[in-house]
Design an enzyme around this catalytic site. Structure first.
Site, PDB file in Angstrom:
ATOM      1  N   GLU A 283     -17.836  49.152  69.498  1.00  0.00           N
ATOM      2  CA  GLU A 283     -17.790  48.147  68.430  1.00  0.00           C
ATOM      3  C   GLU A 283     -17.733  48.804  67.050  1.00  0.00           C
ATOM      4  O   GLU A 283     -18.629  49.554  66.664  1.00  0.00           O
ATOM      5  CB  GLU A 283     -19.020  47.232  68.514  1.00  0.00           C
ATOM      6  CG  GLU A 283     -19.233  46.311  67.335  1.00  0.00           C
ATOM      7  CD  GLU A 283     -18.165  45.248  67.201  1.00  0.00           C
ATOM      8  OE1 GLU A 283     -17.628  45.097  66.085  1.00  0.00           O
ATOM      9  OE2 GLU A 283     -17.873  44.575  68.202  1.00  0.00           O
ATOM     10  N   SER A 323     -12.544  41.764  67.338  1.00  0.00           N
ATOM     11  CA  SER A 323     -12.716  42.313  68.682  1.00  0.00           C
ATOM     12  C   SER A 323     -11.733  41.743  69.685  1.00  0.00           C
ATOM     13  O   SER A 323     -11.248  42.458  70.567  1.00  0.00           O
ATOM     14  CB  SER A 323     -14.151  42.051  69.167  1.00  0.00           C
ATOM     15  OG  SER A 323     -15.086  42.650  68.306  1.00  0.00           O
ATOM     16  N   HIS A 438     -22.719  46.397  65.559  1.00  0.00           N
ATOM     17  CA  HIS A 438     -22.318  45.151  64.882  1.00  0.00           C
ATOM     18  C   HIS A 438     -23.518  44.623  64.111  1.00  0.00           C
ATOM     19  O   HIS A 438     -24.661  44.747  64.555  1.00  0.00           O
ATOM     20  CB  HIS A 438     -21.850  44.131  65.923  1.00  0.00           C
ATOM     21  CG  HIS A 438     -21.110  42.953  65.350  1.00  0.00           C
ATOM     22  ND1 HIS A 438     -21.711  42.034  64.527  1.00  0.00           N
ATOM     23  CD2 HIS A 438     -19.812  42.560  65.483  1.00  0.00           C
ATOM     24  CE1 HIS A 438     -20.827  41.113  64.181  1.00  0.00           C
ATOM     25  NE2 HIS A 438     -19.665  41.416  64.744  1.00  0.00           N
ATOM     26  N   ASP A 492     -12.834  49.009  69.110  1.00  0.00           N
ATOM     27  CA  ASP A 492     -12.118  47.734  69.094  1.00  0.00           C
ATOM     28  C   ASP A 492     -11.407  47.513  67.768  1.00  0.00           C
ATOM     29  O   ASP A 492     -10.337  46.937  67.706  1.00  0.00           O
ATOM     30  CB  ASP A 492     -13.051  46.566  69.412  1.00  0.00           C
ATOM     31  CG  ASP A 492     -14.197  46.420  68.408  1.00  0.00           C
ATOM     32  OD1 ASP A 492     -14.527  47.410  67.717  1.00  0.00           O
ATOM     33  OD2 ASP A 492     -14.781  45.324  68.326  1.00  0.00           O
ATOM     34  N   HIS A 493     -12.013  48.004  66.689  1.00  0.00           N
ATOM     35  CA  HIS A 493     -11.404  47.904  65.353  1.00  0.00           C
ATOM     36  C   HIS A 493     -12.186  48.800  64.408  1.00  0.00           C
ATOM     37  O   HIS A 493     -13.196  49.390  64.776  1.00  0.00           O
ATOM     38  CB  HIS A 493     -11.394  46.456  64.845  1.00  0.00           C
ATOM     39  CG  HIS A 493     -12.738  45.783  64.867  1.00  0.00           C
ATOM     40  ND1 HIS A 493     -13.741  46.071  63.949  1.00  0.00           N
ATOM     41  CD2 HIS A 493     -13.256  44.841  65.694  1.00  0.00           C
ATOM     42  CE1 HIS A 493     -14.792  45.330  64.208  1.00  0.00           C
ATOM     43  NE2 HIS A 493     -14.541  44.583  65.277  1.00  0.00           N
TER      44      HIS A 493
END
Length: 626
Positions: A283, A323, A438, A492-493
């Site tokens: 994440e 995500s 996150h 994911d990013h």
């Protein structure tokens, strides 16, 4: 004549009201994010209130249409009902504007951009919003909401006193004679202000942009205008009007290298063609958290050490900033287009192929485990529709485990993940999606911070996540299935870090990708791949190594281990898109209609822009046909 004067006064005061509200919001935002403005002079900050006026008047004009109609009716008839309706409509609009801005203040620290249609994806799962936000954010949202409503209410009471709009009683025919022509004139002026004047192209966000600091520009653009523009595009889910319209022949010529390069090569890095595949999706791990990728002090010493024994891709870019977009790109080799999330559209994403489906004929089983709620971004539906054998999230974790507000901790995720893998027959494709990096970053030991300064909460969460990743790899090495396993470790990013916070910069989207494990040939260990690519290229890269004939299943995915592969990456930004090649990068804003970032040589830029436009047009045409 007094009716005309009073109507004109109401027109002016309504515009003044909204300008004052927007400026008050700017002051609140600036106080809250004072640290983001410390490198800007006071004079540059003051200029915000001048450069923002045109767009504020445009937005105020739109918001004033119905209130103006009601208050001018009151002026003409002196019926209190219409004045009360005027005040009600004005306050309702004020509350909506305040909610947008109060939400923006809270989201900006994490997203680094203004509130957009992305919020609707979050609002589809309201519990996710409250779990992502810590208690401080919730309190601040309520506080700013109250402050903005109270400020607007006080200003409205000051500006719109009933006595200010009283006129002497006159015959009804005379009132109508004066009222009927003045209202269309004032509404016409509002229309003119709403479009920013007589010019051919209506006013847009660029009317408020003046600084090289994106935060200053974001403050200058009033929140309801930015949000409204994004909402209109969100409702359409159609960016075709922003894209090129080249002929098929011109598309083929422009993208000939992508369409026609030699796909066959003998650059194989795997010991065999059917290894176990273990995906670890990290994440928000931007590349700048890694010292090995950024060359600066980082937070991932364990990942950096692992990378020395694997195949490290140093120029890989996330296709988007959420995500669900990252997951669809990784597993279906699908790029992202601005304002489009294909996982939110089951009738379309079901027509894509995914890695597990391409491996079913080899009897691969597949599992996906997330430490939070998979309803977010329709991720659960995406993996269900693509036939994953086991899809589990927070509801499958033991109830006696401690957890954060948003999800279970990475250490417990990996423990459960190992337990799940140990029950699978080989070969398998297993994926764990982490969550401790996150917000709200309430990972264990969060009071024992070791990173100070900018983005400290995020960086400390990465330090924790990096330790958990290393412990997982150590435990995996003890398992029987480990000897024939390839770990695919990818983010994911991206995310803001101490080194990059501008969401318009391509560096914001650069992420780590590491292939690691015993399934690699000895000669591949320590290999560094500098080719420019994106998450969408992972599928083709892996499947070629596994000698899986994919046919036309992954048309947008490139094999990054192919010596002949064309190097480029497309990524969707907030209200725009970015393009990266070895020669440079640019980011183009759809509303601004200008390059926010550009490092290409001026002579190369037109051709690179054409290639980017052609690639997006090709993707969009297929997207429309799905």
């Amino acid at each position: 004549m007094k009716i005309i004067k009073k109507a004109i006064l109401a027109f002016v005061l309504l515009l003044l009201f909204w300008v004052l509200v927007f400026d008050f919001q700017r002051v609140l935002f600036s106080i809250h994010y004072l640290d983001k403005l410390k490198d800007n002079s006071f004079w540059e900050w003051i200029q915000i209130f001048f450069h923002s006026i045109r767009l504020d008047l445009a937005t105020g004009s739109v918001l004033s249409v119905l209130p103006l109609v009601l208050i001018t009716i009151f002026i003409s008839t002196q019926k209190k009902l219409f004045f009360n309706l005027f005040k009600i409509i004005l306050i309702v609009e004020l509350v909506l504007v305040a909610m947008i801005h109060a939400g923006e203040i809270n989201a900006y620290g994490e997203w680094n951009h203004k509130l957009t249609s992305r919020v609707f994806m979050h609002l589809s799962n309201p519990d996710e919003v409250f779990r992502t936000a810590d208690y401080t954010m919730t309190v601040l949202f309520i506080l700013y909401l109250i402050l903005e409503i109270v400020f607007g209410w006080k200003v409205s009471k000051w500006l719109f006193k009933t006595t200010r709009f009283n006129v002497e009683q006159t015959q009804i025919w005379l009132k109508l004679l004066l009222y009927i022509p003045i209202l269309p004139v004032l509404l016409g002026l509002q229309f003119l202000l709403a479009r920013g004047g007589w010019q051919q192209i209506p006013i847009n966000i660029d009317a408020s942009y003046f600084s090289k600091n994106f935060v200053i520009n974001d403050i200058s653009v009033n929140s309801p205008y930015f949000f409204g523009k994004s909402f209109l595009l969100f409702k359409r889910s159609n960016i075709g009007e922003f894209l090129s319209n080249y002929s098929q022949e011109e598309l083929a010529n422009t993208m000939s290298d992508f369409l026609n390069y030699e796909k066959e090569h003998d650059n194989y890095i795997l010991e065999n063609t059917s290894p176990n595949l273990v995906f670890v999706i990290l994440e928000s791990w931007t590349s700048t958290v890694s010292s090995r990728l950024s060359g600066k002090p980082g937070a991932t010493p364990n990942f950096d050490e692992l990378s020395k024994s694997g195949v490290l891709f140093t120029n890989l870019y996330a296709t988007g900033s959420t995500s669900e977009i990252g997951n669809a790109s990784i597993f279906s080799g699908y790029p992202a287009l601005p304002e489009i999330s294909i996982s939110m559209q089951p009738f379309k994403h079901r027509k894509l192929k995914s890695l597990n489906q391409s491996l079913m004929h080899r009897d691969y089983t597949s599992g996906y485990l997330f430490s939070g709620d998979l309803k977010y971004g329709n991720i659960d539906s995406y993996f269900n529709d693509h036939g994953f054998d086991r899809i589990q999230d927070e509801s499958d974790f033991p109830s006696n485990l401690e957890r954060g507000k948003l999800n279970y901790y990475d250490e417990d995720l990996y423990d459960l993940f190992l337990n799940k893998i140990n029950r699978q027959e080989e070969p398998f494709l297993e994926c764990a999606f982490t969550g401790s990096t996150h917000s709200p970053y309430d990972f264990p030991g969060h009071n024992k911070e070791s990173w100070k300064g900018k983005a400290a909460n995020f960086m400390n969460s990465v330090i924790y996540a990096d330790q958990c990743l290393a412990e997982f790899i150590q435990e995996a090495e003890k398992q029987k299935w480990h000897e024939n396993t390839l770990f695919i470790i990818v983010a994911d990013h991206g995310h803001a870090s101490p080194y990059i916070s501008n969401p318009n910069d391509a560096e914001f989207y650069r992420i780590p990708l590491l292939l690691y494990g015993p399934a690699l040939k000895d000669a591949a260990r320590g290999m560094v791949i500098d080719k420019v690519g994106s998450q969408a290229d992972i599928a083709a890269t892996l499947l070629y190594q596994m000698k899986v004939d994919t046919g036309k299943d992954y048309p947008w995915s490139k094999d990054l281990l192919n010596p002949n592969v064309p190097e480029f990456a497309l990524h969707a930004t907030t209200r725009g898109f970015g393009w990266v090649t070895p020669a440079g990068k640019f980011t183009f804003h759809l509303d601004y209609q200008k390059y926010i970032v550009n490092t290409f040589d001026p002579q190369m830029l037109p051709q690179e822009r054409k290639r980017c436009d052609a690639f997006m047009q090709m993707i969009y045409e297929e997207y429309e046909s799905l």
